[in-house]
Scaffold this motif. Structure first.
Motif, PDB file in Angstrom:
ATOM      1  N   PHE A   1      24.652  49.771  14.177  1.00 10.53           N
ATOM      2  CA  PHE A   1      24.605  50.162  12.667  1.00 10.53           C
ATOM      3  C   PHE A   1      23.923  51.476  12.869  1.00 10.53           C
ATOM      4  CE2 PHE A   1      21.774  51.191   9.064  1.00 10.53           C
ATOM      5  CZ  PHE A   1      22.814  50.919   7.811  1.00 10.53           C
ATOM      6  N   LEU A   2      22.945  51.811  13.466  1.00 13.39           N
ATOM      7  CA  LEU A   2      22.142  53.103  13.687  1.00 13.39           C
ATOM      8  C   LEU A   2      23.005  54.270  14.313  1.00 13.39           C
ATOM      9  CD1 LEU A   2      18.569  52.002  14.986  1.00 13.39           C
ATOM     10  CD2 LEU A   2      19.254  52.734  12.749  1.00 13.39           C
ATOM     11  N   THR A   3      23.618  53.842  15.210  1.00 10.60           N
ATOM     12  CA  THR A   3      25.015  54.629  15.841  1.00 10.60           C
ATOM     13  C   THR A   3      25.776  55.113  14.699  1.00 10.60           C
ATOM     14  OG1 THR A   3      24.611  53.793  18.021  1.00 10.60           O
ATOM     15  CG2 THR A   3      26.512  55.244  17.690  1.00 10.60           C
ATOM     16  N   TRP A   4      26.528  54.194  14.043  1.00  8.65           N
ATOM     17  CA  TRP A   4      27.488  54.516  13.071  1.00  8.65           C
ATOM     18  C   TRP A   4      26.941  55.472  12.021  1.00  8.65           C
ATOM     19  CZ3 TRP A   4      26.746  52.183   7.725  1.00  8.65           C
ATOM     20  CH2 TRP A   4      27.878  52.441   7.096  1.00  8.65           C
ATOM     21  N   LEU A   5      25.636  55.255  11.470  1.00 11.15           N
ATOM     22  CA  LEU A   5      25.162  55.800  10.356  1.00 11.15           C
ATOM     23  C   LEU A   5      24.762  57.306  10.766  1.00 11.15           C
ATOM     24  CD1 LEU A   5      24.199  55.798   7.409  1.00 11.15           C
ATOM     25  CD2 LEU A   5      21.856  54.811   8.127  1.00 11.15           C
ATOM     26  N   LYS A   6      24.240  57.502  12.091  1.00  7.52           N
ATOM     27  CA  LYS A   6      24.079  58.864  12.546  1.00  7.52           C
ATOM     28  C   LYS A   6      25.281  59.630  12.637  1.00  7.52           C
ATOM     29  CE  LYS A   6      20.803  59.530  15.594  1.00  7.52           C
ATOM     30  NZ  LYS A   6      19.965  59.767  16.866  1.00  7.52           N
ATOM     31  N   ASP A   7      26.522  58.944  13.012  1.00  5.64           N
ATOM     32  CA  ASP A   7      27.715  59.600  12.881  1.00  5.64           C
ATOM     33  C   ASP A   7      28.182  59.824  11.611  1.00  5.64           C
ATOM     34  OD1 ASP A   7      28.068  59.711  15.795  1.00  5.64           O
ATOM     35  OD2 ASP A   7      29.337  57.916  15.957  1.00  5.64           O
ATOM     36  N   ARG A   8      28.026  59.156  10.761  1.00  2.56           N
ATOM     37  CA  ARG A   8      28.261  59.534   9.320  1.00  2.56           C
ATOM     38  C   ARG A   8      27.525  60.800   8.647  1.00  2.56           C
ATOM     39  NH1 ARG A   8      30.730  56.384   5.789  1.00  2.56           N
ATOM     40  NH2 ARG A   8      30.726  58.203   4.333  1.00  2.56           N
ATOM     41  N   LEU A   9      26.279  60.808   9.408  1.00  2.00           N
ATOM     42  CA  LEU A   9      25.322  61.754   8.743  1.00  2.00           C
ATOM     43  C   LEU A   9      25.090  63.182   9.644  1.00  2.00           C
ATOM     44  CD1 LEU A   9      22.725  59.492   7.000  1.00  2.00           C
ATOM     45  CD2 LEU A   9      24.576  60.559   5.868  1.00  2.00           C
ATOM     46  N   THR A  10      26.017  63.262  10.464  1.00  5.10           N
ATOM     47  CA  THR A  10      25.941  64.338  11.404  1.00  5.10           C
ATOM     48  C   THR A  10      27.258  65.122  11.821  1.00  5.10           C
ATOM     49  OG1 THR A  10      24.202  63.158  12.644  1.00  5.10           O
ATOM     50  CG2 THR A  10      25.205  65.050  13.864  1.00  5.10           C
ATOM     51  N   ILE A  11      27.319  66.232  11.919  1.00  3.64           N
ATOM     52  CA  ILE A  11      28.541  66.952  12.409  1.00  3.64           C
ATOM     53  C   ILE A  11      28.686  66.709  13.782  1.00  3.64           C
ATOM     54  CG2 ILE A  11      29.911  68.967  12.506  1.00  3.64           C
ATOM     55  CD1 ILE A  11      29.428  68.283   9.749  1.00  3.64           C
ATOM     56  N   THR A  12      29.288  65.711  14.068  1.00  4.75           N
ATOM     57  CA  THR A  12      29.535  65.389  15.643  1.00  4.75           C
ATOM     58  C   THR A  12      29.952  66.420  16.549  1.00  4.75           C
ATOM     59  OG1 THR A  12      31.757  64.606  15.575  1.00  4.75           O
ATOM     60  CG2 THR A  12      30.007  62.910  14.663  1.00  4.75           C
ATOM     61  N   ASN A  13      29.572  66.338  17.875  1.00  4.49           N
ATOM     62  CA  ASN A  13      30.105  67.108  18.867  1.00  4.49           C
ATOM     63  C   ASN A  13      31.565  67.408  18.612  1.00  4.49           C
ATOM     64  OD1 ASN A  13      27.660  66.964  19.591  1.00  4.49           O
ATOM     65  ND2 ASN A  13      27.894  66.157  21.659  1.00  4.49           N
TER      66      ASN A  13
END
Length: 595
Positions: free
Chosen positions: A215-227
């Protein structure tokens, strides 16, 4: 198909002919060549005198000069040992990645944080942070743990979040509810009833891809411009901005609940101070619902928001940890895409808060993607109305406009720069396209307008491919006053809310900058910070007077200068074994003082 005939290399010159010809080629020691090289060096020095950091460099102390020389050596060593192609094997060939000086930020981030140059820049006193959007100013690891620890927090969505597309694009929301909702179908299944609140701790446990860690990985990806997203320049600026704006839509449902907000403020201030930032001019678009602790009903105004911020700021400054922090104020930011009525209502709210919390509101701006929003020219009636209302209420709320955050050249959006200057902006946010306008550059210099440059933001949001193609060096070379800022660090991938990443990128990417150039940018941030309300004439006079003035600005600039000298001494002590001895430098300093 016709075959292309290769042209042969010139026939090799016989040795006896070469021996005769080579005697006529002048050596580098010939007077003609020496005269040419002297002229070239003189031309370069003449150009450097036009740089905005020339006066700062000229005034460097012996200690600072030696520190700058040490940093130059370290930079050269690391470019040859760390940022070379031989280290590229571990990078994904799918991205076309290769290690080189000035490479894309998100590909370089992990490596840069292990360098000596990083240690030095991290320690540097950075003065004030002039361009930072508050929503994105706390690291996600802390924010998410705070969210999960807060009792009564629920998650809900207008659709189930069951497919890969829904996981990527569904508009999720978080909110506090007094009664915990533990019934109902899982939000991660197709039979979830839209907009049904689900207790967050339950939803986290049920996350189908690994429970809480997933969940934390998913939420971070949703809230970040990924690499991956940050390097996909072929998709253009608009595509990455859609993701960027979606992030703010989710964050506003996390941050603005009072118990979380109080912890958010303390974390932000702690992180800034740890990074060498003593003051911050925060920007925030007041287009969110704010909830008091234990309330399910949003506040009708932002009065309590500012009350809480004021309390937390004072409490932090009263601690042993925060006693060195200078403070913070808000540049109220409206949304440029709104219609006239909405913008005027927002302006009215700004003035009302200024009357209640005059020490917290310092200026006004308009935000949102420039390319898709209304140009400043289209908002002139509202801006003139705002200026008139401020005069009638007796409040000073000057303009600090975003402008030139575009690839356009001569477009209506690019022309925001002209309107910003004509409307009396005291600083320009980004100013990415300013280098294309020589007349405007002269006006910016004459009117003492500073450019708040955000190199990493401009790169990740696809205005330039890397720091090497950023226009800031062009502005510095033309004598434009600039500072470095981090813009939206949590969203852009910095992982912290300090400015070290942007400072490091600038130092490592631009040969003409060096530690002295960084020092000048940091000093500028203090010189142009909004420490107090001032009319236009007093503002410009204060900036011109700098340390020779008698007000708050002069005091802060003197404090920063002391911190800069201590930092330079630390650089020599920690990294200067191969440079001059400290004793020699101190003797030179004493001789200079006697002279």
């Amino acid at each position: 198909m016709a075959q292309v005939k290769e042209l042969p290399w010139p026939t090799a010159m016989p040795d006896e002919d070469w021996a005769e010809v080579s005697q006529d080629i002048p050596s580098v020691d010939e007077p003609l060549i020496k005269k040419y090289l002297k002229g070239q060096a003189s031309l370069i020095e003449q150009e450097k005198k036009q740089r905005s950091d020339h006066a700062f460099r000229t005034a460097l102390s012996p200690v600072a000069k030696e520190a700058c020389a040490i940093v130059d050596r370290i930079r050269t060593e690391e470019m040859e040992s760390t940022w070379t192609a031989k280290f590229s094997s571990h990078l994904s060939l799918e991205t076309g990645a290769n290690i080189y000086p000035g490479m894309m930020f998100n590909l370089a981030k992990d490596r840069m944080e292990k360098t000596r140059l990083w240690q030095i820049v991290r320690k540097m006193p950075k003065g004030a942070l002039l361009h930072a959007h508050m929503d994105a100013m706390v690291d996600y690891d802390f924010l998410f743990e705070t969210l999960l620890a807060e009792k009564g927090m629920h998650i809900h969505c207008g659709t189930p979040i069951a497919t890969s597309y829904q996981l990527e694009a569904a508009q999720i929301s978080f909110r506090f509810l007094k009664t915990e909702h533990v019934d109902g179908k899982s939000i991660w299944t197709s039979d979830y009833v839209p907009n049904t609140p689900i207790l967050l701790t339950r939803a986290v446990e049920e996350f189908p891809n690994g429970g809480k860690p997933g969940f934390l990985t998913w939420l971070k990806d949703r809230l970040t411009i990924t690499n991956q997203e940050s390097i996909e320049h072929h998709h253009g600026v608009d595509a990455v901005w859609r993701k960027f704006q979606d992030v703010f839509g989710i964050l506003r449902h996390i941050i603005w609940y009072e118990p979380i907000f109080r912890k958010f403020i303390r974390r932000m201030l702690q992180s800034l101070l740890a990074d060498g930032v003593k003051w911050v001019d925060l920007r925030l678009a007041f287009a969110f619902s704010y909830f008091k602790a234990g309330s399910e009903v949003p506040e009708e105004s932002y009065d309590h928001f500012f009350k809480v911020f004021d309390e937390e700021l004072k409490d932090f400054k009263a601690t042993e940890e925060g006693k060195e922090f200078w403070g913070a104020r808000f540049i109220w930011t409206g949304l440029r895409a709104l219609d006239t009525r909405m913008i005027v209502q927002d302006m009215d709210a700004c003035i009302a808060i200024k009357l209640t919390y005059p020490h917290l509101i310092s200026g006004y701006d308009l935000v949102g993607q420039e390319d898709t929003g209304r140009p400043l020219k289209d908002i002139l009636p509202e801006l003139f109305w705002f200026r008139k209302q401020c005069a009638q209420e007796g409040v000073e709320i000057p303009f600090f406009f975003h402008a030139g955050e575009t690839l356009g050249d001569g477009t209506l959006i690019d022309q925001n720069l002209f309107d910003a200057v004509l409307l009396g902006t005291r600083r320009i946010g980004h100013g990415f396209s300013l280098f294309k306008h020589p007349l405007l550059i002269d006006m910016v210099k004459e009117r003492k307008i500073l450019v708040e440059s955000c190199p990493i933001s401009n790169e990740v949001l696809r205005l330039c491919a890397s720091v090497l193609s950023h226009p800031l060096p062009a502005l510095l070379s033309r004598g434009v006053a600039c500072s470095l800022s981090n813009d939206d660090p949590a969203i852009l991938g910095q992982g912290t809310n300090g400015t070290t990443h942007d400072f490091w990128q600038a130092l490592q990417g631009w040969d003409n900058l060096g530690l002295a150039g960084l020092g000048s940018l940091a000093e500028n941030s203090v010189r142009w910070a909004i420490f107090e309300d001032q009319n236009a004439a007093d503002w410009v006079k204060d900036i011109k007077d700098a340390t020779l003035g008698s007000g708050v600005r002069a005091e802060k600039m003197k404090q920063w200068s002391i911190e800069w000298e201590k930092f330079c001494l630390w650089v020599i002590t920690e990294f200067g074994d191969d440079g001059k001895s400290l004793g020699v430098i101190m003797r030179e300093t004493k001789l200079d003082a006697q002279d």
